[in-house]
Design a protein around this motif. Structure first.
Motif, PDB file in Angstrom:
ATOM      1  N   THR A 134       0.835  -1.192   0.000  1.00  0.00           N
ATOM      2  CA  THR A 134       0.000   0.000   0.000  1.00  0.00           C
ATOM      3  C   THR A 134       0.876   1.251   0.000  1.00  0.00           C
ATOM      4  OG1 THR A 134      -0.092   0.228   2.405  1.00  0.00           O
ATOM      5  CG2 THR A 134      -1.683  -1.263   1.387  1.00  0.00           C
ATOM      6  N   ASP A 136       0.809   3.433   2.235  1.00  0.00           N
ATOM      7  CA  ASP A 136       1.192   3.639   3.633  1.00  0.00           C
ATOM      8  C   ASP A 136       2.138   2.507   4.036  1.00  0.00           C
ATOM      9  OD1 ASP A 136       1.444   3.865   6.361  1.00  0.00           O
ATOM     10  OD2 ASP A 136      -0.703   4.173   6.743  1.00  0.00           O
ATOM     11  N   SER A 138       3.254   1.575   6.721  1.00  0.00           N
ATOM     12  CA  SER A 138       2.987   0.941   8.017  1.00  0.00           C
ATOM     13  C   SER A 138       1.918  -0.141   7.907  1.00  0.00           C
ATOM     14  CB  SER A 138       2.534   1.993   9.036  1.00  0.00           C
ATOM     15  OG  SER A 138       1.249   2.500   8.714  1.00  0.00           O
ATOM     16  N   VAL A 139       1.320  -0.296   6.742  1.00  0.00           N
ATOM     17  CA  VAL A 139       0.256  -1.277   6.548  1.00  0.00           C
ATOM     18  C   VAL A 139       0.855  -2.549   5.963  1.00  0.00           C
ATOM     19  CG1 VAL A 139      -1.926  -1.788   5.403  1.00  0.00           C
ATOM     20  CG2 VAL A 139      -1.464   0.526   6.229  1.00  0.00           C
ATOM     21  N   HIS A 140       0.904  -3.597   6.766  1.00  0.00           N
ATOM     22  CA  HIS A 140       1.576  -4.845   6.379  1.00  0.00           C
ATOM     23  C   HIS A 140       0.613  -6.027   6.313  1.00  0.00           C
ATOM     24  CE1 HIS A 140       5.650  -3.199   8.102  1.00  0.00           C
ATOM     25  NE2 HIS A 140       5.137  -2.452   7.146  1.00  0.00           N
ATOM     26  N   ALA A 141      -0.650  -5.773   6.001  1.00  0.00           N
ATOM     27  CA  ALA A 141      -1.638  -6.846   6.025  1.00  0.00           C
ATOM     28  C   ALA A 141      -1.491  -7.823   4.870  1.00  0.00           C
ATOM     29  CB  ALA A 141      -3.050  -6.252   6.019  1.00  0.00           C
ATOM     30  N   ASP A 158       2.273 -11.605   9.152  1.00  0.00           N
ATOM     31  CA  ASP A 158       1.410 -10.445   9.360  1.00  0.00           C
ATOM     32  C   ASP A 158      -0.044 -10.638   8.941  1.00  0.00           C
ATOM     33  OD1 ASP A 158       3.895  -9.504  10.007  1.00  0.00           O
ATOM     34  OD2 ASP A 158       3.771  -7.668   8.847  1.00  0.00           O
ATOM     35  N   HIS A 181      -4.800  -9.227  10.219  1.00  0.00           N
ATOM     36  CA  HIS A 181      -4.020  -8.048  10.585  1.00  0.00           C
ATOM     37  C   HIS A 181      -4.941  -6.889  10.980  1.00  0.00           C
ATOM     38  CE1 HIS A 181      -1.135  -4.733  10.227  1.00  0.00           C
ATOM     39  NE2 HIS A 181      -0.196  -5.654  10.337  1.00  0.00           N
ATOM     40  N   MET A 183      -4.720  -3.831  10.552  1.00  0.00           N
ATOM     41  CA  MET A 183      -4.827  -2.768   9.545  1.00  0.00           C
ATOM     42  C   MET A 183      -5.425  -3.280   8.232  1.00  0.00           C
ATOM     43  SD  MET A 183      -1.516  -0.299   9.975  1.00  0.00           S
ATOM     44  CE  MET A 183      -1.233   0.571  11.507  1.00  0.00           C
ATOM     45  N   LYS A 186      -7.171  -0.731   5.960  1.00  0.00           N
ATOM     46  CA  LYS A 186      -6.347   0.158   5.147  1.00  0.00           C
ATOM     47  C   LYS A 186      -5.700  -0.574   3.980  1.00  0.00           C
ATOM     48  CE  LYS A 186      -5.270   3.521   8.760  1.00  0.00           C
ATOM     49  NZ  LYS A 186      -4.170   4.241   9.476  1.00  0.00           N
ATOM     50  N   ALA A 187      -5.644  -1.895   4.059  1.00  0.00           N
ATOM     51  CA  ALA A 187      -5.033  -2.680   2.986  1.00  0.00           C
ATOM     52  C   ALA A 187      -6.024  -3.063   1.898  1.00  0.00           C
ATOM     53  CB  ALA A 187      -4.389  -3.939   3.559  1.00  0.00           C
ATOM     54  N   THR A 244     -14.995  -4.372   9.880  1.00  0.00           N
ATOM     55  CA  THR A 244     -14.073  -3.713   8.948  1.00  0.00           C
ATOM     56  C   THR A 244     -14.558  -3.902   7.517  1.00  0.00           C
ATOM     57  OG1 THR A 244     -12.182  -3.997  10.423  1.00  0.00           O
ATOM     58  CG2 THR A 244     -11.708  -3.713   8.074  1.00  0.00           C
TER      59      THR A 244
END
Length: 253
Positions: A134, A136, A138-141, A158, A181, A183, A186-187, A244
């Protein structure tokens, strides 16, 4: 090092965020049907673990390839490549972009054509409806999940995690169930149908990989499962992620 079957070993390591919070990391070694080996992910092994791995693999001469399956796990790729320079080095597109000076093999592990080269020993799955990388960082999904066919053991970074109490409490309290995950939202791809695609993928992998005896999760723990545990816990994780997914559907369709 922990041997989980006669053909699967998992190495647990330390990875500290900001030099303080140790979230852990992992690497696995699997024996191929032909008796040779594959390494899953890269980690700067302790001297003791390095010696055990080298003893198992004829000082690395019996390792065919190092498969790096999470695009954001790049820190130790060069270290493991130098340790086993004759093994093929395979990664995601982001691995190649982040370390272009390394001797990467043609093809990337998220592509079916590359996965097919290892199909006699490993099954792969890439979550649908999710961006592997992604905008971002920090998003490791997103990651490439791997299942060793001979043992049925799943290696995952993750995308799925094992809830475990920190520190000393983790040694006495039972592990929680598998979870996706945090996040994930966000993924998910910003398009209609992405949430439904992810849910279909989760249900599919819950069924196809049913009977998995262990899950090796990067930043948490190794989880031992009963015969129906994988199927039940992946579906339970999907249920836990429903809010989500519903929020994504409301926004994108």
């Amino acid at each position: 090092m922990r041997q989980l079957s006669d053909g699967f070993w998992n190495f647990r390591g330390s990875f500290k965020i900001a030099g303080v919070l140790d979230v852990g990391t992992q690497m696995s070694l699997v024996r191929r049907a032909n008796g040779r080996f594959l390494v899953l992910d890269s980690y700067d092994l302790t001297p003791e673990d390095r010696a055990e791995l080298q003893a198992l693999t004829d000082n690395g001469a019996a390792i065919d390839a190092i498969l790096n399956v999470h695009p954001f796990h790049t820190l130790h790729c060069e270290t493991v490549h130098k340790l086993f320079p004759e093994a093929r080095l395979v990664g995601t597109r982001r691995h190649r972009d982040q370390a272009p000076h390394l001797r990467w093999q043609d093809g990337v592990i998220e592509d079916a054509s590359t996965q097919a080269e290892f199909a006699d020993d490993l099954a792969f799955s890439v979550p649908e409806g999710v961006d592997l990388v992604t905008q971002d960082p920090s998003v490791h999904a997103g990651s490439v999940l791997v299942r060793h066919l001979r043992s049925g053991i799943v290696h995952v970074d993750d995308t799925l995690s094992v809830l475990k109490a920190p520190g000393v409490l983790g040694k006495v309290l039972p592990q929680g169930r598998l979870r996706f995950h945090p996040m994930l939202g966000k993924a998910l791809q910003q398009r209609a149908g992405a949430a439904d695609a992810f849910a279909r993928w989760a249900r599919q992998i819950a069924g196809e990989w049913s009977g998995t005896p262990y899950v090796c999760a990067a930043h948490s723990a190794v989880r031992e499962l009963p015969e129906t545990g994988w199927h039940e816990e992946v579906l339970h994780a999907l249920e836990a992620a429903e809010k989500t997914l519903a929020k994504h559907r409301a926004r994108h369709g």
